[in-house]
Design an enzyme around this catalytic site. Structure first.
Site, PDB file in Angstrom:
ATOM      1  N   SER A 110     -28.811  -0.688   3.361  1.00  0.00           N
ATOM      2  CA  SER A 110     -29.322   0.410   2.623  1.00  0.00           C
ATOM      3  C   SER A 110     -29.987   0.084   1.008  1.00  0.00           C
ATOM      4  O   SER A 110     -30.489  -1.043   1.065  1.00  0.00           O
ATOM      5  CB  SER A 110     -28.061   1.208   2.899  1.00  0.00           C
ATOM      6  OG  SER A 110     -29.186   2.843   2.211  1.00  0.00           O
ATOM      7  N   GLU A 207     -35.234  -2.073   8.301  1.00  0.00           N
ATOM      8  CA  GLU A 207     -34.901  -1.019   9.026  1.00  0.00           C
ATOM      9  C   GLU A 207     -34.628  -0.216   7.900  1.00  0.00           C
ATOM     10  O   GLU A 207     -35.133   0.191   6.820  1.00  0.00           O
ATOM     11  CB  GLU A 207     -33.464  -1.332   9.379  1.00  0.00           C
ATOM     12  CG  GLU A 207     -32.211  -1.582   8.652  1.00  0.00           C
ATOM     13  CD  GLU A 207     -31.307  -0.477   7.935  1.00  0.00           C
ATOM     14  OE1 GLU A 207     -31.540   0.425   8.338  1.00  0.00           O
ATOM     15  OE2 GLU A 207     -31.199  -0.447   6.849  1.00  0.00           O
ATOM     16  N   HIS A 275     -28.265   1.253   9.096  1.00  0.00           N
ATOM     17  CA  HIS A 275     -28.567   3.107   9.408  1.00  0.00           C
ATOM     18  C   HIS A 275     -28.440   3.289  10.957  1.00  0.00           C
ATOM     19  O   HIS A 275     -29.026   3.149  11.226  1.00  0.00           O
ATOM     20  CB  HIS A 275     -29.960   3.910   9.059  1.00  0.00           C
ATOM     21  CG  HIS A 275     -29.564   3.819   7.150  1.00  0.00           C
ATOM     22  ND1 HIS A 275     -30.497   2.798   6.829  1.00  0.00           N
ATOM     23  CD2 HIS A 275     -28.680   4.646   6.056  1.00  0.00           C
ATOM     24  CE1 HIS A 275     -30.771   2.259   4.787  1.00  0.00           C
ATOM     25  NE2 HIS A 275     -29.590   3.711   4.937  1.00  0.00           N
TER      26      HIS A 275
END
Length: 304
Positions: A110, A207, A275
Site C-alpha cells: 500500500s 494493485e 489489498h
C-alpha cells in the site's frame, strides 16, 4: 541488488509504523500470530504513536524507528503495522548508507510502495510486498503463510505463484526480467519526483483498493505517457475484488486492456497480493522473475 538474509525460526522482527497510526488491539493480535509462527516481534517505540493528523507520530519519530530497526544488529526483519498515508514524507530523511550497510527483510504494501521504490533506487535493497501486522496478520486468514515461508523464510531455489494465488490471463505471452511495482496510486504519484520508480527490462506488478475502471485507465495512460512502461516486458495486476464489485469486473478488465492496447507483452490479473480480502501473498520486489501466460498462468521467481 542486495538480497537480505532469510528469516530463520526465532527471528526478531521490528514492528514499525512508517505511515498512519495503527490500532493497538490489531497490532497485538498480529504480533501474537507472528509469535505462533515462531518469530519474536519487537514493538518499536513509535509503532503505536498517534501524531499530527492521522500519522503514527512525527516524521522524525517515524524515521528514527525505521533507522533504529535497520541499525539494531539483533533485529532480523522489519514488518509494517499498516499503510494509510505518510511514508512519502520520510523519503528526504532516510539514510541510504545505513540501510545499505544493514540489509534486512522489509515487508509492507500500500502506502509503503514509496519505501519499496526508495530502497531499491537508493539502497539497492530487495524488499517484500506482503502482509502487514495490523492489516493482515491480525486476521486468521489474512496472510498466505505458504508464500511467506517460501519467500522470506527460505534460502535458495525458485518458487512460483499461479492460479491457486488468483493469477489469470488477460493477454497471453511470456516475459522475463526484474519484478517490481506496488500500489498503483502511490506508484503513479511518485512519477515526476526525485523518488520516481525506475522500471526497465522487467515485470511490473500493480494493485490498488477502491480504484474504479476509469481510474485504472487514466493512471495506466499516465504511466505510458511518462515512459514508465517503455522497458516493461510483462505486467501482473492484483486482485480487483477490493476495487470494484463483481458486476463491474468485466468493465474493469476491458478498461485495462484499452489502456494497454499498445503494450506488446503479456498481462496477467488477479494475483492475490496487497489489498485483498484474505490470503495476502508475499512477493519479492527486485528479484529476477519469469511470467508465463501461454497456458496455465505461472509467475516464477529466482534467487541469486
Amino acid at each position: 541488488m542486495i538480497r537480505p538474509k532469510a528469516l530463520k525460526p526465532g527471528a526478531r522482527l521490528a514492528i514499525v509504523s512508517p505511515a498512519s497510526a495503527a490500532k493497538a488491539e490489531l497490532v497485538e493480535a498480529g504480533m501474537e500470530r507472528l509469535r505462533a509462527m515462531g518469530y519474536e516481534p519487537v514493538l518499536f517505540p513509535h509503532a503505536l504513536s498517534r501524531g499530527p493528523l492521522y500519522y503514527a507520530g512525527t516524521v522524525a519519530e517515524r524515521v528514527d524507528d525505521l533507522h533504529a530497526a535497520f541499525a539494531d544488529t539483533s533485529i532480523d526483519g522489519i514488518v509494517c503495522t499498516r499503510g494509510g498515508w505518510g511514508s512519502a514524507e520520510l523519503l528526504p530523511y532516510l539514510d541510504a548508507a545505513l540501510i545499505k550497510a544493514n540489509p534486512k527483510v522489509f515487508v509492507g504494501y500500500s502506502d509503503h510502495t514509496s519505501l519499496h521504490i526508495w530502497m531499491r533506487k537508493f539502497a539497492g535493497l530487495v524488499t517484500f510486498h506482503g502482509p502487514m501486522v495490523a492489516a493482515d496478520f491480525s486476521r486468521g486468514d489474512g496472510a498466505d503463510v505458504a508464500s511467506w515461508a517460501a519467500v522470506v523464510g527460505a534460502s535458495g531455489g525458485a518458487w512460483s505463484v499461479g492460479a491457486a494465488e488468483g493469477l489469470r490471463v488477460l493477454k497471453p505471452g511470456v516475459a522475463e526480467g526484474v519484478f517490481d511495482g506496488g500500489c498503483l496510486s502511490i506508484f503513479v504519484e511518485a512519477v515526476g519526483t526525485p523518488y520516481a520508480p525506475e522500471v526497465s527490462e522487467g515485470i511490473l506488478f500493480l494493485e490498488d483498493i477502491g480504484t474504479k475502471p476509469y481510474q485504472w485507465d487514466r493512471q495506466l495512460l499516465h504511466l505510458r505517457y511518462a515512459g514508465q512502461l517503455d522497458g516493461v516486458k510483462g505486467i501482473v495486476l492484483g486482485d480487483m475484488t477490493q476495487c470494484v464489485p463483481a458486476e463491474d469486473q468485466e468493465l474493469l478488465e476491458r478498461a485495462i486492456l484499452h489502456a494497454l492496447r499498445d503494450f506488446a507483452g503479456p498481462v496477467g490479473i488477479g494475483l492475490r497480493s496487497g489489498h485483498v480480502g484474505a490470503g495476502n501473498v508475499t512477493l519479492t520486489l527486485g528479484a529476477q522473475a519469469r511470467l508465463d501466460l501461454g497456458g496455465e498462468p505461472r509467475l516464477e521467481f529466482f534467487r541469486g
